[in-house]
Design an enzyme around this catalytic site. Sequence first.
Site, PDB file in Angstrom:
ATOM      1  N   CYS A   1      44.208  57.593  59.210  1.00  0.00           N
ATOM      2  CA  CYS A   1      44.723  57.130  60.496  1.00  0.00           C
ATOM      3  C   CYS A   1      45.492  58.206  61.254  1.00  0.00           C
ATOM      4  CB  CYS A   1      45.651  55.950  60.267  1.00  0.00           C
ATOM      5  SG  CYS A   1      44.924  54.638  59.298  1.00  0.00           S
TER       6      CYS A   1
ATOM      7  N   ARG B   1      40.124  63.582  61.192  1.00  0.00           N
ATOM      8  CA  ARG B   1      40.777  63.068  59.992  1.00  0.00           C
ATOM      9  C   ARG B   1      39.988  61.935  59.342  1.00  0.00           C
ATOM     10  NH1 ARG B   1      46.272  64.192  59.765  1.00  0.00           N
ATOM     11  NH2 ARG B   1      46.667  62.221  58.743  1.00  0.00           N
TER      12      ARG B   1
ATOM     13  N   TRP C   1      41.618  53.983  59.922  1.00  0.00           N
ATOM     14  CA  TRP C   1      40.696  54.067  58.780  1.00  0.00           C
ATOM     15  C   TRP C   1      41.038  52.866  57.920  1.00  0.00           C
ATOM     16  CZ3 TRP C   1      40.480  54.783  53.416  1.00  0.00           C
ATOM     17  CH2 TRP C   1      39.318  55.367  52.917  1.00  0.00           C
TER      18      TRP C   1
ATOM     19  N   ASN D   1      50.600  54.237  60.674  1.00  0.00           N
ATOM     20  CA  ASN D   1      49.875  54.916  59.595  1.00  0.00           C
ATOM     21  C   ASN D   1      50.564  54.560  58.290  1.00  0.00           C
ATOM     22  OD1 ASN D   1      48.364  56.197  61.505  1.00  0.00           O
ATOM     23  ND2 ASN D   1      49.132  58.264  61.083  1.00  0.00           N
ATOM     24  N   GLY D   2      49.786  54.391  57.221  1.00  0.00           N
ATOM     25  CA  GLY D   2      50.392  54.118  55.923  1.00  0.00           C
ATOM     26  C   GLY D   2      50.070  52.723  55.446  1.00  0.00           C
TER      27      GLY D   2
ATOM     28  N   GLU E   1      32.397  72.647  42.721  1.00  0.00           N
ATOM     29  CA  GLU E   1      32.661  72.639  44.165  1.00  0.00           C
ATOM     30  C   GLU E   1      31.342  72.600  44.948  1.00  0.00           C
ATOM     31  OE1 GLU E   1      34.922  72.015  46.093  1.00  0.00           O
ATOM     32  OE2 GLU E   1      34.597  73.054  47.977  1.00  0.00           O
TER      33      GLU E   1
ATOM     34  N   LYS F   1      30.368  69.665  47.534  1.00  0.00           N
ATOM     35  CA  LYS F   1      30.012  69.924  48.938  1.00  0.00           C
ATOM     36  C   LYS F   1      28.686  69.252  49.269  1.00  0.00           C
ATOM     37  CE  LYS F   1      32.952  70.934  50.439  1.00  0.00           C
ATOM     38  NZ  LYS F   1      34.189  71.145  49.722  1.00  0.00           N
TER      39      LYS F   1
ATOM     40  N   GLU G   1      29.037  65.387  49.357  1.00  0.00           N
ATOM     41  CA  GLU G   1      29.878  64.924  50.468  1.00  0.00           C
ATOM     42  C   GLU G   1      29.129  64.893  51.794  1.00  0.00           C
ATOM     43  OE1 GLU G   1      34.496  66.213  50.271  1.00  0.00           O
ATOM     44  OE2 GLU G   1      33.110  67.878  50.132  1.00  0.00           O
TER      45      GLU G   1
ATOM     46  N   HIS H   1      23.513  68.948  25.814  1.00  0.00           N
ATOM     47  CA  HIS H   1      24.208  67.756  25.304  1.00  0.00           C
ATOM     48  C   HIS H   1      24.045  66.570  26.246  1.00  0.00           C
ATOM     49  CE1 HIS H   1      25.882  70.058  22.053  1.00  0.00           C
ATOM     50  NE2 HIS H   1      26.307  70.974  22.906  1.00  0.00           N
TER      51      HIS H   1
ATOM     52  N   LYS I   1      39.583  63.218  56.080  1.00  0.00           N
ATOM     53  CA  LYS I   1      40.106  64.566  55.867  1.00  0.00           C
ATOM     54  C   LYS I   1      41.400  64.531  55.066  1.00  0.00           C
ATOM     55  CE  LYS I   1      40.232  68.995  56.513  1.00  0.00           C
ATOM     56  NZ  LYS I   1      39.344  69.716  55.571  1.00  0.00           N
TER      57      LYS I   1
HETATM   58  C1  G6P Z   1      39.860  64.656  50.936  1.00  0.00           C
HETATM   59  C2  G6P Z   1      39.108  65.725  51.697  1.00  0.00           C
HETATM   60  C3  G6P Z   1      38.781  66.880  50.765  1.00  0.00           C
HETATM   61  C4  G6P Z   1      40.047  67.404  50.111  1.00  0.00           C
HETATM   62  C5  G6P Z   1      40.822  66.289  49.414  1.00  0.00           C
HETATM   63  C6  G6P Z   1      42.205  66.753  48.984  1.00  0.00           C
HETATM   64  O1  G6P Z   1      39.020  64.085  49.983  1.00  0.00           O
HETATM   65  O2  G6P Z   1      37.923  65.201  52.241  1.00  0.00           O
HETATM   66  O3  G6P Z   1      38.164  67.927  51.486  1.00  0.00           O
HETATM   67  O4  G6P Z   1      39.714  68.386  49.180  1.00  0.00           O
HETATM   68  O5  G6P Z   1      41.020  65.194  50.300  1.00  0.00           O
HETATM   69  O6  G6P Z   1      42.939  67.034  50.138  1.00  0.00           O
HETATM   70  P1  G6P Z   1      44.125  68.047  50.248  1.00  0.00           P
HETATM   71  O7  G6P Z   1      44.512  68.030  51.696  1.00  0.00           O
HETATM   72  O8  G6P Z   1      45.227  67.508  49.365  1.00  0.00           O
HETATM   73  O9  G6P Z   1      43.656  69.377  49.794  1.00  0.00           O
END
Ligand code: G6P
Length: 610
Positions: A2, A27, A74, A99-100, A483, A487, A490, A506, A605
């Site tokens: 949010c 976000r 959100w 927010n929250g 990673e 990616k 996602e 395994h 985000k």
């Molecule tokens: C969300 C984002 C990721 C990020 C993660 C941790 O899932 O989409 O890209 O790695 O949060 O966020 P931070 O801001 O704590 O690195």
Amino acid sequence: MCGIVGAIAGRDVVPVLIEGLKRLEYRGYDSAGIAVVVDGAVRRVRRTGRVSEMEAAAGAEDFHAPLGIGHTRWATHGGVTEGNAHPHISHDTLALVHNGIIENHEAQRERLSRLGYVFESQTDTEVIAHLIHHHQSQGLDLLAALQASARELDGAYALAVIDKRDPDRMVVARMGCPLLVGLGDGENFVASDVSAILQATRRVIFLEEGDTAEITRSAVRVFDGAGAAVERGEHLSDVSLASLELGPYRHFMQKEIHEQPRALADTIEAIIDAAAFEPTLFGKDAEAVLRGIDGVQILACGTSFYSGSVARYWIEAISGLPCSVEIASEYRYRKAVANPKHLIVTISQSGETLDTMEALKYAKSLGHTRTLSICNVPESAIPRASGLVFYTRAGAEIGVASTKAFTTQLVGLFALAVTLAKLNDRLGAEQEAAYIEDLRQLPGSVQHALNLEPQITSWAEKFTLKHHALFLGRGVHYPIALEGALKLKEISYIHAEAYPAGELKHGPLALVDAEMPVVVIAPKDALLEKVKSNMQEVRARGGELFVFTDADSNFSASEGVHVIRTPRHVGVLSPIVHTIPVQLLAYHTALSRGTDVDKPRNLAKSVTVE
Ligand code: G6P
């Protein structure tokens, strides 16, 4: 997640609110709305979907006003509906954005229902609007009613409230969620993220936990949790507007991948200038804190967890100190054994991920006093709650999938490993100079890896119609495989998993056939021969291999084995260089599948809720 923006001015603030909400889109959100006070009335427009749809609706209703608040939601409590979107209104007088999460919303809802309040949404937020209204009806003014309500709320919130009976001010509150005030000339603003108000001002005041504030056109009065007037320092934000613009790129993720040489150069600047790894990189008291430690505990989520996973290899190998890495949401709920001589390192791009913040608080409650945050957003919650800080200088990261934050975090963590080695007398001057030289070369090597984009694009076409992919790596490159898989899943929605290559037999080998592309991170390091054996295991089962290796490794393409060569092996910083091709592979695969690269479905985000 949010986002909040608000404004009070001598001009129409609706364009400011809309522009602010557009800046907050990155976000992640599923509905948006604004409310304004004009001509003695409170008016509101809300829509599910994009801000542009809400903007069109506001345009059709001819919204213009000198005071207003806006929100991107959100969904947490209550589905994605217009009725659940913010702002929420009580008794057609006050409007509020939040927010929250309010944890005691059910008890408050029951209490307010008994008092005759009728709820129109399923949100926890509507409770706050009615609660403030209730306190007003008991004779409190808007600010006092907000403060009284805040005392009755459990949970996390950033709030902005306007009231048609009180049209010359906006009141705000912060607890557990970021909120800042923007200072203009005869106009003032509020936002959850500075990017929302950069269009109007760079002068900001960061509110602290428990603060409330009254914002008029000409003044800002801040009060602490006890209600006493306090001064909070003014800062000049250095987030550049350019970092919030796409420029010549198609997506922010593409832009941010390509910004990595600059982001890395900026992040290592202090080390290169000093020609040394100084503890002061982590804060002025860092030497005293770092010298006494006998281990490191890293806590993070998502991509930041993977940078911590790389750091574990570096910290143990370079400094000789034991290091563990744990997902923050797991750590915060287990009965961990605390060793106060361990350094707690939280890693967070945003500095506001709730689980990481709560893990830090939990570590402190267990008796940890030595804390370091690796973070990309100055003045955000996690670094503010940490004793030491290393700020990555990646600039604003807008794409939901983290890229430049990851590689710059790695640089910060590498610097930590080397600094700890130095403090533990495990670093000779020659080795220190060699590491500095490695860092100096890094932006150039990353640029070379970026130049592989056309070759990687042609690989991406082969992934477009796949449903699954496997990523393999070993040692310090295993987290890069993780990673890479993250990616790809996602942003392209292809199911991808990563395994340490030695673990293949395994279990995951059972999945390998011609339909399962296998991406291998195979740099020319001590494990290359082992990785080659693992690749043969894949080939023998008909699997197609996509191998990223260094230019100087003796490795060649063959039937079913595709090879892309990154620059010559760069030594200890190799995981950073090998990150670039997996980012590009995910980006181009997503592009060819036509997904919403910067705003992948269901993801946000900054994850500010559990
Ligand atoms: C969300 C984002 C990721 C990020 C993660 C941790 O899932 O989409 O890209 O790695 O949060 O966020 P931070 O801001 O704590 O690195």
